[in-house]
Design a protein around this motif. Structure first.
Motif, PDB file in Angstrom:
ATOM      1  N   SER A  81      69.973  14.779  84.913  1.00 37.88           N
ATOM      2  CA  SER A  81      69.263  15.154  83.696  1.00 37.88           C
ATOM      3  C   SER A  81      69.016  16.658  83.650  1.00 37.88           C
ATOM      4  O   SER A  81      69.094  17.281  82.582  1.00 37.88           O
ATOM      5  N   THR A  82      68.718  17.241  84.802  1.00 37.78           N
ATOM      6  CA  THR A  82      68.531  18.693  84.879  1.00 37.78           C
ATOM      7  C   THR A  82      69.808  19.411  84.464  1.00 37.78           C
ATOM      8  O   THR A  82      69.778  20.391  83.714  1.00 37.78           O
ATOM      9  N   LEU A  83      70.928  18.917  84.960  1.00 33.98           N
ATOM     10  CA  LEU A  83      72.236  19.482  84.622  1.00 33.98           C
ATOM     11  C   LEU A  83      72.458  19.460  83.113  1.00 33.98           C
ATOM     12  O   LEU A  83      72.827  20.476  82.508  1.00 33.98           O
ATOM     13  N   ALA A  84      72.215  18.313  82.480  1.00 38.55           N
ATOM     14  CA  ALA A  84      72.454  18.182  81.040  1.00 38.55           C
ATOM     15  C   ALA A  84      71.478  19.037  80.242  1.00 38.55           C
ATOM     16  O   ALA A  84      71.869  19.716  79.276  1.00 38.55           O
ATOM     17  N   PHE A  85      70.199  19.028  80.624  1.00 29.61           N
ATOM     18  CA  PHE A  85      69.161  19.758  79.892  1.00 29.61           C
ATOM     19  C   PHE A  85      69.410  21.266  79.921  1.00 29.61           C
ATOM     20  O   PHE A  85      69.410  21.932  78.879  1.00 29.61           O
ATOM     21  N   THR A  86      69.636  21.809  81.089  1.00 25.46           N
ATOM     22  CA  THR A  86      69.827  23.261  81.206  1.00 25.46           C
ATOM     23  C   THR A  86      71.138  23.711  80.565  1.00 25.46           C
ATOM     24  O   THR A  86      71.204  24.784  79.963  1.00 25.46           O
ATOM     25  N   SER A  87      72.174  22.870  80.665  1.00 23.70           N
ATOM     26  CA  SER A  87      73.455  23.218  80.040  1.00 23.70           C
ATOM     27  C   SER A  87      73.333  23.267  78.522  1.00 23.70           C
ATOM     28  O   SER A  87      73.902  24.138  77.858  1.00 23.70           O
ATOM     29  N   LEU A  88      72.585  22.314  77.966  1.00 25.44           N
ATOM     30  CA  LEU A  88      72.409  22.277  76.514  1.00 25.44           C
ATOM     31  C   LEU A  88      71.648  23.501  76.027  1.00 25.44           C
ATOM     32  O   LEU A  88      72.035  24.126  75.027  1.00 25.44           O
ATOM     33  N   ILE A  89      70.567  23.859  76.721  1.00 21.01           N
ATOM     34  CA  ILE A  89      69.790  25.037  76.321  1.00 21.01           C
ATOM     35  C   ILE A  89      70.661  26.286  76.412  1.00 21.01           C
ATOM     36  O   ILE A  89      70.622  27.156  75.529  1.00 21.01           O
ATOM     37  N   MET A  90      71.447  26.396  77.467  1.00 19.87           N
ATOM     38  CA  MET A  90      72.347  27.542  77.618  1.00 19.87           C
ATOM     39  C   MET A  90      73.325  27.613  76.454  1.00 19.87           C
ATOM     40  O   MET A  90      73.533  28.687  75.865  1.00 19.87           O
ATOM     41  N   ALA A  91      73.923  26.475  76.100  1.00 16.15           N
ATOM     42  CA  ALA A  91      74.899  26.450  75.008  1.00 16.15           C
ATOM     43  C   ALA A  91      74.251  26.813  73.677  1.00 16.15           C
ATOM     44  O   ALA A  91      74.831  27.554  72.864  1.00 16.15           O
ATOM     45  N   LYS A  92      73.049  26.308  73.437  1.00 17.91           N
ATOM     46  CA  LYS A  92      72.354  26.621  72.185  1.00 17.91           C
ATOM     47  C   LYS A  92      72.026  28.113  72.102  1.00 17.91           C
ATOM     48  O   LYS A  92      72.088  28.724  71.028  1.00 17.91           O
ATOM     49  N   MET A  93      71.672  28.719  73.213  1.00 23.30           N
ATOM     50  CA  MET A  93      71.383  30.151  73.228  1.00 23.30           C
ATOM     51  C   MET A  93      72.634  30.966  72.924  1.00 23.30           C
ATOM     52  O   MET A  93      72.578  31.964  72.191  1.00 23.30           O
ATOM     53  N   HIS A  95      75.211  29.956  71.147  1.00 16.39           N
ATOM     54  CA  HIS A  95      75.486  29.786  69.721  1.00 16.39           C
ATOM     55  C   HIS A  95      74.487  30.549  68.847  1.00 16.39           C
ATOM     56  O   HIS A  95      74.787  30.892  67.706  1.00 16.39           O
ATOM     57  N   ALA A  96      73.296  30.817  69.403  1.00 17.59           N
ATOM     58  CA  ALA A  96      72.293  31.572  68.653  1.00 17.59           C
ATOM     59  C   ALA A  96      72.527  33.079  68.743  1.00 17.59           C
ATOM     60  O   ALA A  96      71.782  33.855  68.124  1.00 17.59           O
ATOM     61  N   GLY A  97      73.529  33.487  69.520  1.00 16.22           N
ATOM     62  CA  GLY A  97      73.887  34.893  69.580  1.00 16.22           C
ATOM     63  C   GLY A  97      73.501  35.614  70.860  1.00 16.22           C
ATOM     64  O   GLY A  97      73.766  36.816  71.001  1.00 16.22           O
ATOM     65  N   TYR A  98      72.882  34.919  71.793  1.00 15.41           N
ATOM     66  CA  TYR A  98      72.532  35.553  73.068  1.00 15.41           C
ATOM     67  C   TYR A  98      73.783  35.716  73.928  1.00 15.41           C
ATOM     68  O   TYR A  98      74.724  34.919  73.842  1.00 15.41           O
ATOM     69  N   SER A  99      73.788  36.729  74.783  1.00 13.93           N
ATOM     70  CA  SER A  99      74.928  36.956  75.665  1.00 13.93           C
ATOM     71  C   SER A  99      74.975  35.891  76.754  1.00 13.93           C
ATOM     72  O   SER A  99      73.953  35.278  77.089  1.00 13.93           O
ATOM     73  N   SER A 100      76.162  35.697  77.318  1.00  8.83           N
ATOM     74  CA  SER A 100      76.339  34.689  78.371  1.00  8.83           C
ATOM     75  C   SER A 100      75.430  34.933  79.577  1.00  8.83           C
ATOM     76  O   SER A 100      74.803  33.987  80.075  1.00  8.83           O
ATOM     77  N   PRO A 101      75.329  36.175  80.097  1.00 14.06           N
ATOM     78  CA  PRO A 101      74.450  36.386  81.267  1.00 14.06           C
ATOM     79  C   PRO A 101      73.002  36.002  80.997  1.00 14.06           C
ATOM     80  O   PRO A 101      72.346  35.413  81.859  1.00 14.06           O
ATOM     81  N   ILE A 102      72.490  36.321  79.802  1.00 13.06           N
ATOM     82  CA  ILE A 102      71.105  35.975  79.483  1.00 13.06           C
ATOM     83  C   ILE A 102      70.945  34.466  79.386  1.00 13.06           C
ATOM     84  O   ILE A 102      69.981  33.893  79.921  1.00 13.06           O
ATOM     85  N   ALA A 103      71.892  33.800  78.713  1.00 14.91           N
ATOM     86  CA  ALA A 103      71.826  32.339  78.572  1.00 14.91           C
ATOM     87  C   ALA A 103      71.897  31.657  79.935  1.00 14.91           C
ATOM     88  O   ALA A 103      71.165  30.695  80.203  1.00 14.91           O
ATOM     89  N   ILE A 104      72.766  32.169  80.807  1.00 15.55           N
ATOM     90  CA  ILE A 104      72.894  31.602  82.153  1.00 15.55           C
ATOM     91  C   ILE A 104      71.609  31.829  82.949  1.00 15.55           C
ATOM     92  O   ILE A 104      71.124  30.928  83.649  1.00 15.55           O
ATOM     93  N   GLY A 105      71.048  33.029  82.836  1.00 17.13           N
ATOM     94  CA  GLY A 105      69.803  33.332  83.543  1.00 17.13           C
ATOM     95  C   GLY A 105      68.661  32.424  83.114  1.00 17.13           C
ATOM     96  O   GLY A 105      67.905  31.924  83.953  1.00 17.13           O
ATOM     97  N   VAL A 106      68.537  32.195  81.812  1.00 21.93           N
ATOM     98  CA  VAL A 106      67.487  31.310  81.302  1.00 21.93           C
ATOM     99  C   VAL A 106      67.708  29.885  81.798  1.00 21.93           C
ATOM    100  O   VAL A 106      66.762  29.188  82.188  1.00 21.93           O
ATOM    101  N   ALA A 107      68.966  29.441  81.802  1.00 25.33           N
ATOM    102  CA  ALA A 107      69.285  28.089  82.279  1.00 25.33           C
ATOM    103  C   ALA A 107      68.867  27.918  83.741  1.00 25.33           C
ATOM    104  O   ALA A 107      68.283  26.891  84.119  1.00 25.33           O
TER     105      ALA A 107
END
Length: 320
Positions: A81-93, A95-107
């Protein structure tokens, strides 16, 4: 004469325990590879072997985190569940225009947060590890499905996200390098650091660990945080490979990780296990699944086989 015979028998038993029983996972992996190479000439090709290791990297990352938890006499059922939850938030970020490093860091921070929540429920809330992580498994799976409405987040683009799962360096997939680096870190951490010794001590005898001055609760939080971070890293690689964050991703991944640890010699009662054994367990499962796929075996049957392997490994562990 009788004394000499007894000494001989004792020496044979010691040799068997030291050189055979302790190496059963490795011998099993070697035997499995021989059998599959005889069944299929494509099995030992460099392409297939690299595919096996790349596939093993996802379960491997989760398994290293799971092993740390198991060594402390815990269990983490929330990793999928952690895998799915963090991956989804990363993907949404993304798509919202955040850079990959920031999205990965937040995940990764979110994965650590899930692990800390598990650790607090167990250390401060005094819940059994299975109950605590089963609850968070359901909660974060529900959040993931609610936020996504069951719809995957696809087309994440290339860049860092694409490179982590689909890239290669010198012909070797990037996930293989990540798995090797994490293995080296965990080998050093569990064998050469004070934290590693504390984890073994807590799993071996929690009362004795407290009496020796180890802050059990704090270290329990640490091990679950590590598990959450590695589940997130596995999710990033999986998302990159399929170019999609799927809300149902990670289902039953916790069982594969537990299986890898147990097959590799880790004891579910805690305090015993080696990172090298877990790596062999990871490879046994990856090789087995690859071989079954090449032979056209049903995915449902593969789950049955995995379950039977766990049962056999646990029975063997109790008889040692």
């Amino acid at each position: 004469m009788e004394q000499r015979e007894n000494n001989l028998v004792a020496n044979i038993e010691r040799f068997f325990v030291k050189n055979v029983l302790k190496n059963i996972p490795f011998l099993g992996l070697a035997l499995l590879m021989v059998i599959l190479s005889l069944r299929s000439p494509q099995f030992l090709t460099s392409y297939n072997l690299l595919s096996i290791i790349r596939q093993a990297s996802i379960n491997g990352l989760i398994a290293f985190g799971m092993m740390t938890v198991i060594l402390s006499s815990g269990i983490d059922l929330s990793v999928g569940s952690t895998l799915a939850f963090t991956s989804l938030i990363m993907a949404k970020m993304i798509h919202a225009g955040y850079s990959s490093p920031i999205a990965i860091g937040v995940a990764i921070l979110l994965g650590a947060m899930v692990g800390i929540i598990n650790g607090l429920l167990i250390s401060k809330g005094k819940l059994q590890p299975m109950i605590a992580t089963l609850s968070t498994m359901m909660v974060f799976r529900g959040i993931t499905l609610y936020v996504s409405n069951g719809v995957p987040e696809s087309k994440l683009g290339e860049g860092l996200i694409g490179w982590l799962g689909r890239g290669s360096v010198a012909g070797i997939p990037v996930p293989v390098y990540i798995l090797a680096i994490v293995f080296a870190i965990f080998f050093f951490m569990l064998n050469r650091t004070v934290f590693g010794k504390r984890v073994y001590a807590i799993g071996g005898n929690v009362k004795a660990a407290r009496l020796s001055g180890i802050h059990v609760e704090r270290n329990q939080i640490y091990v679950y945080m590590i598990s959450g971070i590695l589940a997130t890293l596995a999710g990033i690689i999986l998302t990159s490979r399929i170019d999609s964050a799927v809300p149902t991703a990670g289902a039953s991944y916790e069982m594969n990780a537990i299986a890898a640890c147990v097959i590799g010699g880790a004891s579910l009662t805690g305090g015993r296990g080696k990172v090298t054994g877990t790596l062999i367990g990871i490879m046994i499962i990856a090789v087995l699944m690859n071989g079954l796929n090449m032979m056209g075996t049903s995915a449902y049957l593969q789950q049955i086989i995995t379950g039977l392997i766990i049962i056999a490994a646990v029975i063997f562990d109790r008889k040692k």
